[in-house]
Design a protein around this motif. Structure first.
Motif, PDB file in Angstrom:
ATOM      1  N   ASP A 224     -27.245   5.006   1.164  1.00  0.00           N
ATOM      2  CA  ASP A 224     -28.243   4.001   1.530  1.00  0.00           C
ATOM      3  C   ASP A 224     -27.790   2.633   1.016  1.00  0.00           C
ATOM      4  OD1 ASP A 224     -30.491   2.683   2.316  1.00  0.00           O
ATOM      5  OD2 ASP A 224     -31.907   4.053   1.368  1.00  0.00           O
ATOM      6  N   GLU A 225     -27.270   1.831   1.892  1.00  0.00           N
ATOM      7  CA  GLU A 225     -26.757   0.496   1.567  1.00  0.00           C
ATOM      8  C   GLU A 225     -25.868   0.497   0.327  1.00  0.00           C
ATOM      9  OE1 GLU A 225     -29.285  -2.852   1.836  1.00  0.00           O
ATOM     10  OE2 GLU A 225     -30.569  -1.932   3.339  1.00  0.00           O
ATOM     11  N   PRO A 226     -24.746   1.227   0.407  1.00  0.00           N
ATOM     12  CA  PRO A 226     -23.889   1.317  -0.779  1.00  0.00           C
ATOM     13  C   PRO A 226     -23.188   0.004  -1.105  1.00  0.00           C
ATOM     14  CG  PRO A 226     -22.842   2.376   1.082  1.00  0.00           C
ATOM     15  CD  PRO A 226     -24.217   2.007   1.526  1.00  0.00           C
ATOM     16  N   ALA A 227     -23.096  -0.902  -0.162  1.00  0.00           N
ATOM     17  CA  ALA A 227     -22.335  -2.138  -0.405  1.00  0.00           C
ATOM     18  C   ALA A 227     -23.235  -3.301  -0.781  1.00  0.00           C
ATOM     19  CB  ALA A 227     -21.513  -2.493   0.831  1.00  0.00           C
ATOM     20  N   ALA A 228     -24.525  -3.049  -0.965  1.00  0.00           N
ATOM     21  CA  ALA A 228     -25.437  -4.141  -1.300  1.00  0.00           C
ATOM     22  C   ALA A 228     -24.967  -4.831  -2.571  1.00  0.00           C
ATOM     23  CB  ALA A 228     -26.851  -3.602  -1.484  1.00  0.00           C
ATOM     24  N   GLY A 229     -24.822  -6.129  -2.506  1.00  0.00           N
ATOM     25  CA  GLY A 229     -24.430  -6.884  -3.686  1.00  0.00           C
ATOM     26  C   GLY A 229     -22.941  -6.889  -3.966  1.00  0.00           C
TER      27      GLY A 229
END
Lengths: 305, 390
Positions: A224-229
């Motif tokens: 779930d959105e592993p690349a956030a940030g």
């Protein structure tokens, strides 16, 4: 000990050895690690057949329809992207698969069998593991312990067995630590294995979540959105890791906002908007899909009608 | 490099001397640890005979009985620590399990009871078994609750047990049970070994029980059970989604805690020889909890220290005993401000082979004093960590 010493790999550890390895040795070592990570290579067998099926799933919260008759399949061995504007129902979709929510109507089938009322921890044992949009690690545990909790999903030691230290306990503990160490190497954070999760850098925490999920031996890994940030360089590394996970025999479902990452790594993409599936296809098809472009960029007034 | 999140800054800096002691201890081999531990254990066993001048509670209070009281509190603290410290379930009615254990021992050994009699040593495991059943009875409907709600229900449970003792005729209310049984054994002069005016044999028995319970609790801690508890404490939803059957393990925490509470209750009843309804109020529950929080919730050595302080100080300084609740209250408040993790807040180890694993992987033990680890962030070694520039 000075601060500097603490963060440098001490001699004698695997991390220090890896740092000294030649290219060839390193590749051999990585292959070994990958072998331990995916113990059960059967997962790779039957590539292309349907692993998970969302069958007309609707999720209603009071008057709000978060998912409206969504259907799609995930095939073994693929990386499926799930995209859509904020609030499109991506995470709800995840929650319906992992048993956090029960669909109002429709059903989720894993390997042809409906999940029905299976509880969350049993769904994990059936082979769906996930990471979280906001990192949710066990803060007070070390990185290694976090991963071992994941491996515990497959363990059978009873409370009495643990209390009296019966042979199965020792066997499982040993195997679990081996596997957890390999997983930390696999995702690239072995050098901080002994640190509390909450003290790890942000990128390490994201990778640790992936390692912990992989430790449950999932058939399907949901990110779930592993690349956030992440910055662009980190996103590239993550893409590499996701490919490596797939090549090791896992099936991956990826929620992500970053288009470059999604287009670069997925085999197929499903697009949601306002709880409805508006498109499905290869990255190339999605990129040229009118509905998707409209959903993301809006439609000029004269194009309506 | 910009994405590194600063870890939570809520934790106060750890005193360097304490850190180095626990770290030094962890770097010792198992053998070295035993070499230090065995004389310490022998010394602890010998305490009532040594009766050291400063430590002694005499002439105000018999030292051997004081030491038994301390040991009893230690045992209770270990049991409550399983529930509160490890699994993170706030239990305000722990005295209820203690009372059930004491009453079972009384009911089955005292001549005042109408039930058939069994030897004391058989009554102790029976007391544990019955408290375990009560652990399940209390746990299965309530452990779906969380945090404050669970605390309130357990508070009610403790009161229910006390009111039962007050009002059920068979439990004899204030009249109580006298001549409660004791373990067998006689002295040289032919008198029984376990009597209520000499705490020494009771103390030795209780310390032996504590050591066994500590070993068993340590076994649980370094297994999937201990990890499941800590996972539930840290993030219950995440634990469930990682395949931990949270409900089952919460029940187990309750049941194991209850068994230890029942065990200490049975020992207490045996030593006292007399048991009525006067000793099981909410304040006692709070005192038990204070021992755990004061010492360091989750840490076995810490809760032993906490129990020692809570039980020993009022007996040693009888003049301030009346003020004990106020003093502990103030002490806890100050502690929570400056050292929320308790006196000894060291983290527990959760892996049976952790020591070897950390050695093999990074060539040193795990980071016990975790605060030092967050300094100089370093790029990954394998395929680049978060901060690694390409």
């Amino acid at each position: 000990m000075t601060e500097k010493n603490k963060n440098e790999p001490a001699p004698g550890g695997i991390v220090a050895e890896v740092a000294q390895m030649t290219e060839v040795e390193l590749r051999e070592h990585e292959a070994e690690v990958a072998d331990v990570v995916a113990t059960d290579r059967e997962f790779a067998v039957g590539q292309g057949e349907t692993l998970l099926e969302m069958d007309n799933v609707t999720m209603r919260f009071g008057g709000l329809v978060a998912l409206d008759g969504v259907s799609f399949d995930i095939k073994r061995g693929e990386i499926l992207g799930l995209i859509g504007p904020n609030g499109a129902g991506k995470t709800t979709c995840f929650n319906a698969m992992t048993g956090v929510y029960r669909p109002t109507s429709g059903q989720v089938l894993l390997e042809g069998k409906p999940l029905g009322k299976t509880t969350k921890h049993k769904i994990t044992r059936k082979g769906i593991a996930r990471t979280f949009q906001n990192i949710r690690l066990f803060d007070e545990m070390t990185a290694l312990e976090n991963v071992v909790v994941g491996t515990d999903a497959r363990h059978k030691t009873s409370v009495v067995g643990a209390l009296l230290r019966l042979p199965r306990h020792f066997a499982e503990e040993k195997a679990a630590v081996e596997k957890a160490m390999a997983l930390l190497e696999f995702v690239g954070i072995a050098d901080r294995a002994g640190d509390k999760a909450k003290n790890l850098p942000y990128g390490y925490q994201r990778r640790l979540e992936i390692a912990r999920a992989l430790a449950t031996e999932p058939k399907l890994l949901c990110l779930d959105e592993p690349a956030a940030g992440f910055n662009p360089a980190e996103k590239d590394e993550l893409m590499e890791l996701i490919r490596k996970i797939r090549d090791d025999g896992f099936t991956v479902l990826l929620i992500e906002h970053d288009m470059r990452l999604v287009m670069g790594v997925t085999d197929r993409i499903v697009v949601l908007e306002f709880g409805k599936k508006i498109a499905e296809g290869t990255p190339e098809e999605i990129r040229n899909d009118k509905a998707v472009i409209a959903a993301y960029l809006g439609v000029p007034d004269d194009d309506v009608a | 490099m910009t994405t590194t999140k600063t870890p939570s800054t809520a934790k106060p800096p750890t005193a360097p001397w304490r850190t180095s002691i626990s770290e030094r201890w962890n770097n010792l081999s198992r053998f070295q640890q035993w070499v230090i531990l065995i004389p310490v254990v022998v010394l602890i066993f010998a305490l009532p005979w040594l009766n050291p001048p400063i430590l002694t509670t005499e002439p105000g209070y018999d030292f051997s009985i004081a030491m038994f009281d301390v040991a009893r509190y230690c045992l209770i603290a270990i049991g409550l620590n399983v529930v509160v410290g490890q699994a993170g379930l706030l239990d305000l009615g722990y005295v209820g399990f203690f009372a059930i254990g004491a009453y079972v021992a009384a009911l089955f050994t005292s001549p005042d009871s109408t039930l058939w009699k069994i030897p004391y040593l058989a009554a102790v495991p029976l007391a544990m078994a019955i408290t375990m059943v009560f652990g399940i009875i209390l746990g299965s409907p309530t452990l779906r609750l969380r945090g404050d709600y669970l605390a309130i229900v357990t508070l009610g449970f403790g009161e229910m047990v006390r009111l039962f003792a007050d009002n059920v005729d068979a439990l004899r209310g204030n009249r109580g049970f006298s001549n409660i049984g004791a373990p067998p054994g006689t002295r040289e002069n032919g008198e029984p070994l376990f009597v209520n005016f000499d705490g020494k044999p009771w103390y030795v028995l209780c310390v032996a029980v504590i050591i066994i319970v500590l070993i068993l609790a340590g076994n649980l801690e370094r297994s999937r059970v201990g990890r499941a508890w800590v996972a539930i404490r840290d993030d219950e939803d995440a634990a469930e989604l990682m395949g931990v059957p949270t409900f089952k393990f919460k029940i187990w925490a309750f049941v194991i805690g209850a068994a230890i509470g029942g065990l200490s209750g049975a020992l207490y009843a045996g030593q006292q020889g007399f048991m009525n309804n006067q000793k099981f109020d909410v304040l006692t529950s709070v005192l038990f909890l204070a021992a755990v929080i004061l010492g360091g919730s989750g840490n076995k050595v810490g809760v032993l220290l906490g129990a020692f302080v809570v039980a020993y100080v009022p007996l040693r300084f009888l003049s301030i005993a009346e003020w004990k609740f106020m003093i502990f209250g103030v002490a806890l408040t100050i502690l929570m401000i400056f050292r929320p993790q308790g006196l000894l807040g060291a983290r527990q180890r959760l892996l049976a082979y952790g020591r070897q694993a950390y050695q093999r992987l990074v060539g040193r033990g795990e980071m016990v004093s975790s605060d030092t680890a967050m300094s100089a962030e370093k790029g990954g070694l394998m395929n680049g960590g978060s901060g690694a520039p390409k």
